[in-house]
Scaffold this motif. Structure first.
Motif, PDB file in Angstrom:
ATOM      1  N   VAL A 190       0.789  -1.187  -0.083  1.00 43.20           N
ATOM      2  CA  VAL A 190       0.055   0.126  -0.079  1.00 43.20           C
ATOM      3  C   VAL A 190       0.793   1.376   0.089  1.00 43.20           C
ATOM      4  N   PRO A 191       1.874   1.218   0.871  1.00 45.42           N
ATOM      5  CA  PRO A 191       2.606   2.774   0.761  1.00 45.42           C
ATOM      6  C   PRO A 191       3.214   2.932  -0.491  1.00 45.42           C
ATOM      7  N   PHE A 192       3.808   1.781  -0.802  1.00 44.64           N
ATOM      8  CA  PHE A 192       4.593   2.035  -2.285  1.00 44.64           C
ATOM      9  C   PHE A 192       3.617   2.349  -3.373  1.00 44.64           C
ATOM     10  N   TYR A 193       2.493   1.848  -3.538  1.00 47.06           N
ATOM     11  CA  TYR A 193       1.387   2.102  -4.287  1.00 47.06           C
ATOM     12  C   TYR A 193       0.819   3.402  -4.339  1.00 47.06           C
ATOM     13  N   LYS A 194       0.582   3.957  -3.240  1.00 50.38           N
ATOM     14  CA  LYS A 194       0.159   5.387  -3.029  1.00 50.38           C
ATOM     15  C   LYS A 194       1.558   6.371  -3.574  1.00 50.38           C
ATOM     16  N   LEU A 197       4.237  -2.104  -9.749  1.00 47.51           N
ATOM     17  CA  LEU A 197       4.702  -2.744  -8.421  1.00 47.51           C
ATOM     18  C   LEU A 197       4.439  -4.131  -8.388  1.00 47.51           C
ATOM     19  N   ILE A 198       5.373  -4.698  -8.077  1.00 50.74           N
ATOM     20  CA  ILE A 198       5.407  -6.210  -8.224  1.00 50.74           C
ATOM     21  C   ILE A 198       5.621  -6.897  -6.695  1.00 50.74           C
ATOM     22  N   SER A 199       4.458  -7.484  -6.183  1.00 52.71           N
ATOM     23  CA  SER A 199       4.544  -8.218  -5.096  1.00 52.71           C
ATOM     24  C   SER A 199       5.009  -9.375  -5.092  1.00 52.71           C
ATOM     25  N   ASP A 245      -1.967  -3.879  -8.449  1.00 52.01           N
ATOM     26  CA  ASP A 245      -2.578  -2.871  -9.072  1.00 52.01           C
ATOM     27  C   ASP A 245      -4.145  -2.967  -8.976  1.00 52.01           C
ATOM     28  N   PRO A 246      -4.650  -2.574  -7.840  1.00 48.84           N
ATOM     29  CA  PRO A 246      -6.024  -2.887  -7.493  1.00 48.84           C
ATOM     30  C   PRO A 246      -7.023  -1.714  -8.222  1.00 48.84           C
ATOM     31  N   ASP A 247      -6.228  -0.603  -8.580  1.00 48.58           N
ATOM     32  CA  ASP A 247      -6.978   0.298  -9.302  1.00 48.58           C
ATOM     33  C   ASP A 247      -6.875   0.228 -10.843  1.00 48.58           C
ATOM     34  N   ARG A 307      -4.477   0.586 -12.752  1.00 48.33           N
ATOM     35  CA  ARG A 307      -3.900   1.620 -13.655  1.00 48.33           C
ATOM     36  C   ARG A 307      -2.981   1.314 -14.548  1.00 48.33           C
ATOM     37  N   PHE A 308      -2.423   0.229 -14.688  1.00 45.44           N
ATOM     38  CA  PHE A 308      -1.727  -0.199 -15.926  1.00 45.44           C
ATOM     39  C   PHE A 308      -2.601  -1.248 -16.766  1.00 45.44           C
ATOM     40  N   SER A 309      -2.079  -1.539 -18.225  1.00 44.85           N
ATOM     41  CA  SER A 309      -2.918  -2.426 -18.853  1.00 44.85           C
ATOM     42  C   SER A 309      -2.287  -3.661 -18.599  1.00 44.85           C
ATOM     43  N   GLU A 310      -2.789  -4.855 -18.929  1.00 43.03           N
ATOM     44  CA  GLU A 310      -2.457  -6.192 -18.620  1.00 43.03           C
ATOM     45  C   GLU A 310      -1.322  -6.581 -19.534  1.00 43.03           C
ATOM     46  N   GLU A 311      -1.349  -5.917 -20.705  1.00 47.12           N
ATOM     47  CA  GLU A 311      -0.143  -6.145 -21.706  1.00 47.12           C
ATOM     48  C   GLU A 311       1.230  -5.718 -21.069  1.00 47.12           C
ATOM     49  N   SER A 312       1.093  -4.237 -20.567  1.00 47.10           N
ATOM     50  CA  SER A 312       2.243  -3.781 -19.924  1.00 47.10           C
ATOM     51  C   SER A 312       2.828  -4.573 -18.787  1.00 47.10           C
ATOM     52  N   THR A 313       2.123  -4.888 -18.170  1.00 48.83           N
ATOM     53  CA  THR A 313       2.422  -5.720 -16.737  1.00 48.83           C
ATOM     54  C   THR A 313       2.924  -6.905 -16.978  1.00 48.83           C
ATOM     55  N   ASP A 314       2.180  -7.702 -18.137  1.00 46.52           N
ATOM     56  CA  ASP A 314       2.651  -8.799 -18.602  1.00 46.52           C
ATOM     57  C   ASP A 314       3.969  -8.924 -19.032  1.00 46.52           C
ATOM     58  N   HIS A 315       4.284  -7.725 -19.836  1.00 51.78           N
ATOM     59  CA  HIS A 315       5.713  -7.924 -20.270  1.00 51.78           C
ATOM     60  C   HIS A 315       6.561  -7.524 -19.003  1.00 51.78           C
TER      61      HIS A 315
END
Lengths: 334, 334
Positions: B122-126, B133-135, B164-166, B168-176
């Protein structure tokens, strides 16, 4: 008891630590014969008696009529005791509590247990069916600072009643036994209270003992001031108390106090403990720090066992008990 | 991330203790540039690198590409980092966790949290909404025996997923971002696993951590073998685990394991812990013994807070937490 009310009484005190020595002294002061069985402090007491500094009664050197090393020694004196006061710790997890009375012909002596905890009467009641058994609770502020040297504050009360669930004795005979003890205590300056519902009072007292005592140990030996300056520990103590109260009231089938609502008992106890002028070092904590066995069986485990038998969940008490015994075992195996 | 798959990647490792140094080493071994921010072991690592004795990968001296004393120092090197691995302890009760990333322009770096506990993201995401952000959860058997000297066993796994609960990023970019990290780890000999339900795995891991860790401390610093040779402590651990599982499954709205019944998780964990060839010294116990702050906020308090928000009673976890923090405060005030 075959004595008349005007006779002086013969008392035997077993376990003359901080508590037993004060009762012994006051009973002798009232004109009775008082013999004592000492253990760790035998040599000191035999030589010098007890050096007592009492806020309530003043300073004194108290010499018992006879000091014995064991019950077998006491039996050689051929005194016929009217009351035998058991003031030792109750440690059924280590030895059978009624063993403290082996080695002497009890005659018709009444056994007076001045001990904390739940279920402490059972082994005596089973082993000595012919002797009246008095269960008592003391409120006394006293400590043995070194062998035979006692510091006593300004209170010495004893609340007591007959333990006789099978009605072995007539009310008339038990009343006589209680009243005679009451008179002797009163004459010695002790505030005595005959309580026909002594079990309720035992449970009431164990609410404090089963919470503050073990929590003072598992918290790394914190006294009451240290515990109560930590809001989480205060909440833990209150939660432990609530568990005990719930067990007690279900078991007894009545509320713990006729005057106050049970839900208020924890806060009352906390407020009372806060008001103490000095931090309290609960006895289990003192025992733990001194690497002596703790009275966790009668004070904590017995209530947990009652809870189990009644299907009451006591997770806080069980957690604390598990940690407490683990710590004790580590210490004793060191 | 503006790099092609064939380029080597720029990694920055923050907190190069036992865990961070192994990941750093293996990522460099795979051909990447690996810079490290060291704190307590800065001098030792700057002089000699890491002396690593690894059962899985063999012995080595590992020299990072650059060793920095702080993030400000790292920023002077002008390297544009692709991934920043945060391998420090998470101590939100002491300082804001996202502060570890202050002092450097993160650019488009992905932040990878290699930390235990609940709510750590949470603190990093904010604070860094523009950075992926990778957990992650690591399963690794490693310890720093002295400054810069690491002993590593035979496992080094990393399970990870996007936080990425909100959306913010597309699945494509996070997958990459995930796949590129997976490839780099794989080439370094680390077993990587992309987990789209990393939160379930976090809670699953915290079942062990929130029970064994604090209980090892409040039991007077007992290791897993000492704990599991005491049936009461085993029962306490199981009870704590059951509380965590209940909170986790209510919070997540799903069972913690697709394969085994949740009621069997505690016994599975116990059996797994018993099978370890050596006693485990849980990290909280090691920190406590060494008088360092413990990660009780993210491992124990965060699940308790979730329980409260869901009206789930967790008396065992709360009792242990109260005692744990009391012990820590006593130690830090000594």
């Amino acid at each position: 008891m075959a004595i008349s009310d005007s006779d002086s009484l013969n008392f035997l005190i077993i376990g003359a630590g901080a508590v037993g020595s004060i009762f012994a002294w006051r009973l002798q002061h009232a004109g009775n014969n008082v013999d004592i069985v000492c253990r760790s402090n035998y040599e000191a007491v035999l030589q010098n008696g007890f050096q007592i500094s009492s806020f309530q009664f003043g300073p004194t050197t108290f010499k018992p009529n006879r000091v014995h090393k064991s019950l077998v020694d006491a039996s050689l004196s051929k005194v016929v005791y009217d009351y035998i006061l058991v003031c030792t710790k109750s440690l059924p997890n280590i030895h059978s509590p009624a063993d403290v009375l082996e080695g002497i012909d009890l005659g018709s002596a009444a056994i007076v247990l001045i001990q904390n905890g739940i279920g402490i009467e059972v082994p005596f009641y089973k082993r000595f069916p012919g002797n009246a058994l008095i269960s008592s609770i003391t409120y006394i502020d006293t400590k043995q600072v070194e062998s035979g040297v006692i510091e006593h504050g300004d209170s010495a009360d004893l609340s007591f009643g007959i333990y006789d669930p099978d009605n072995r004795f007539s009310e008339e005979s038990t009343d006589h036994t209680l009243l005679l003890l009451q008179k002797a205590l009163l004459e010695g300056g002790i505030k005595p209270k005959i309580n026909r519902q002594i079990q309720i009072e035992r449970w009431y007292k164990v609410v404090w003992n089963a919470s503050f005592n073990p929590i003072s140990v598992v918290s790394g030996a914190s006294n009451t001031v240290q515990l109560l300056s930590d809001p989480r520990m205060e909440a833990l103590i209150i939660r432990a108390m609530r568990e005990i109260i719930s067990v007690a009231e279900t078991y007894l089938g009545t509320s713990l106090s006729p005057e106050i609502d049970s839900s208020e008992i924890p806060e009352r106890y906390i407020a009372m403990t806060r008001k103490r002028p000095e931090p309290v070092f609960p006895s289990m904590m003192v025992d733990y720090v001194n690497k002596r066995p703790m009275e966790h069986q009668v004070i904590l485990k017995a209530p947990i066992d009652v809870a189990k038998s009644l299907n009451i969940d006591v997770p806080v008490l069980e957690s604390i008990y598990a940690i407490l015994v683990h710590l004790e075992n580590k210490q004793l195996n060191q």
